[in-house]
Design an enzyme around this catalytic site. Structure first.
Site, mmCIF file in Angstrom:
data_model
loop_
_atom_site.group_PDB
_atom_site.id
_atom_site.type_symbol
_atom_site.label_atom_id
_atom_site.label_comp_id
_atom_site.label_asym_id
_atom_site.label_seq_id
_atom_site.Cartn_x
_atom_site.Cartn_y
_atom_site.Cartn_z
ATOM 1 C CG ASP A 116 -0.418 0.121 2.546
ATOM 2 O OD1 ASP A 116 -1.038 0.815 3.333
ATOM 3 O OD2 ASP A 116 0.633 -0.464 2.847
ATOM 4 C CB SER A 118 5.471 1.047 -3.321
ATOM 5 O OG SER A 118 6.241 0.415 -2.204
ATOM 6 C CB THR A 138 2.335 -7.028 1.125
ATOM 7 O OG1 THR A 138 2.354 -7.191 2.438
ATOM 8 C CG2 THR A 138 0.708 -6.996 0.846
ATOM 9 C CB ILE A 139 4.347 -11.419 3.697
ATOM 10 C CG1 ILE A 139 4.646 -10.633 4.949
ATOM 11 C CG2 ILE A 139 5.578 -11.977 2.907
ATOM 12 C CD1 ILE A 139 5.741 -11.008 6.007
ATOM 13 C CG ASP A 140 1.900 -7.473 6.079
ATOM 14 O OD1 ASP A 140 2.700 -8.165 6.454
ATOM 15 O OD2 ASP A 140 2.349 -6.195 5.810
ATOM 16 N N GLY A 183 2.400 -9.336 9.810
ATOM 17 C CA GLY A 183 0.986 -9.007 9.354
ATOM 18 C C GLY A 183 0.739 -7.634 9.325
ATOM 19 N NE ARG A 279 11.379 -22.227 27.642
ATOM 20 C CZ ARG A 279 11.185 -22.154 28.992
ATOM 21 N NH1 ARG A 279 9.989 -21.452 29.428
ATOM 22 N NH2 ARG A 279 11.813 -23.023 29.852
ATOM 23 C CG HIS A 285 12.624 -9.583 8.950
ATOM 24 N ND1 HIS A 285 12.619 -9.166 10.138
ATOM 25 C CD2 HIS A 285 12.211 -8.511 8.158
ATOM 26 C CE1 HIS A 285 12.256 -7.898 10.238
ATOM 27 N NE2 HIS A 285 11.924 -7.370 9.165
HETATM 28 O O1 F6P Z 1 4.693 -5.182 5.506
HETATM 29 C C1 F6P Z 1 5.608 -6.444 5.513
HETATM 30 C C2 F6P Z 1 6.147 -6.721 6.750
HETATM 31 O O2 F6P Z 1 7.019 -7.724 6.651
HETATM 32 C C3 F6P Z 1 5.242 -6.563 8.085
HETATM 33 O O3 F6P Z 1 4.541 -7.885 8.235
HETATM 34 C C4 F6P Z 1 6.296 -6.030 9.083
HETATM 35 O O4 F6P Z 1 5.408 -5.507 10.254
HETATM 36 C C5 F6P Z 1 7.178 -5.099 8.305
HETATM 37 O O5 F6P Z 1 7.032 -5.560 7.081
HETATM 38 C C6 F6P Z 1 8.272 -5.279 8.952
HETATM 39 O O6 F6P Z 1 9.449 -4.403 8.281
HETATM 40 P P1 F6P Z 1 10.889 -4.323 8.560
HETATM 41 O O7 F6P Z 1 11.524 -4.974 7.036
HETATM 42 O O8 F6P Z 1 11.091 -2.753 8.414
HETATM 43 O O9 F6P Z 1 11.421 -4.685 9.727
#
Ligand code: F6P
EC number: 2.7.1.11
Length: 361
Positions: A116, A118, A138-140, A183, A279, A285
């Site tokens: 969103d 870009s 996006t993975i989100d 997310g 735990r 990432h």
């Molecule tokens: O928008 C993708 C995302 O991986 C989100 O899920 C996460 O909150 C964010 O980017 C993490 O960003 P960065 O790479 O700046 O840590």
């Protein structure tokens, strides 16, 4: 005159970006066009050495590779670009420089592969006369007007695999295992991986959780002889009446708010009362990396081809999207007008609850 198009990848990376780049290059070269790859998002326009021709040779073998061969950045907003002045970071508008560089390069159109953030920048650049088509990344999975964004499926696989692994150790040690997933403000990764991975509790931003009820559900499982629980918590989830856990506020080094830490916070909230060990695993990432799944390779490649078709028909301002089994397109502005969030009373939530999963309420 040859048609020459540009392509850039912006925002956080995700699996499948290279599939899109390859799809664009193949479809464009097939039409006799030239492609210029812009490195590190819009940032690349500000540096001559960051704009380079992409031909079939450059995209050979990249389909199964994670990341993006073009690099990306989530800081290079041309309307609010950070520069150092007298030892201090200042945000300046460099959009005119970007626009004139696009003219200089002789680009007839630009493909922006992004989420969103870009795509909102793309919309602004469109208003300044740059012909753009967007590709939803996006993975989100939080973009509207597409059934799914590419990258999401691979992230889901990673999260589900982590849940499978946590399950066995949770069961052996009679523990509560908390998995924190990404997310941002949407709970898609948590909800779908939680269903697929057989989680006992799933906490998502769309349903602020009641900590007492979460605790009770874990105790109730214990009383039924299930002496372990697996909890998936989305990084954007928060307790009702409470706040999100923010790692870094927007405006500093980071343009957007950075979330993270809710897993530990939840473990502290639960810990005082539960007798079981807790735990926490933060998947982080890992969800953004690795080879794209079959699904992401396929829609990524098709999104790339569709982007070129949109340019050919001069359908600028459109974002390619998936509707059912068809790749089609929608206006970028419709896709970014708000976030695609989970409906708390929608089908997927109802089905999760029907499976006996506790959703924090
Ligand atoms: O928008 C993708 C995302 O991986 C989100 O899920 C996460 O909150 C964010 O980017 C993490 O960003 P960065 O790479 O700046 O840590």
């Amino acid at each position: 005159m040859t048609t020459r198009i540009g392509i850039l990848t912006g925002g956080g990376d995700c699996p499948g970006l290279n599939a899109v780049i390859r799809g664009v290059v193949k479809a464009a070269v097939g039409r006799g066009w030239e492609v210029i790859g812009i490195e590190d998002g819009f940032d690349g326009f500000l540096h001559h050495h960051k704009c380079r021709p992409l031909g079939l040779e450059e995209v050979r073998g990249i389909l199964p590779r994670g990341g993006t061969i073009l690099g990306t950045s989530n800081r290079g907003n041309p309307f609010s670009f950070p520069i150092m002045r007298e030892g201090k970071v200042e945000l300046v508008d460099v959009s005119e420089e970007v626009r004139s560089r696009i003219d200089q390069l002789g680009l007839t159109a630009l493909v922006v592969v992004g989420g969103d953030g870009s795509l909102k920048i793309a919309q602004e650049m469109m208003r300044r006369g740059v012909p753009i088509v967007g590709v939803p990344k996006t993975i989100d999975n939080d973009l509207l007007e597409t059934d799914v964004t590419f990258g999401y499926n691979t992230a889901l696989e990673t999260a589900t695999d982590a849940l499978d692994k946590l399950h066995s150790t949770a069961e052996s040690h009679h523990r509560v295992m908390v998995l924190e997933v990404m997310g941002r403000y949407a709970g898609w990764i948590a909800l779908e991986s939680g269903i697929a991975g057989g989680a006992d509790v799933i906490l998502i931003p769309e349903i602020p959780y009641d900590i007492d009820k979460v605790r009770e559900s874990i105790i109730a499982r214990c009383k039924r002889g299930r002496r372990f629980s697996v909890v998936v918590v989305a990084e954007g989830a928060y307790p009702s009446g409470g706040n999100r856990v923010v790692l870094e506020a927007a405006g500093g080094k980071s343009v957007v708010e950075r979330l993270g830490g809710v897993g530990e916070a939840l473990s502290r909230e639960l810990g005082g009362v539960l007798e079981m060990d807790i735990r926490v695993t933060v998947l982080g990432h890992l969800q953004r990396g690795g080879s794209p799944s079959t699904f992401d390779r396929c829609i990524g490649s098709r999104f790339g081809v569709k982007a070129v078709e949109l340019i050919e028909s001069q359908s600028f301002g459109q974002m390619v999207c998936l509707k059912g089994r068809h790749i089609t397109s929608v206006p970028i502005e419709d896709a970014v007008r708000s976030l695609n969030l989970i409906d708390p009373s929608g089908e997927m939530v109802r089905h999760a609850e029907a499976l006996g999963i506790m959703l924090g309420r």
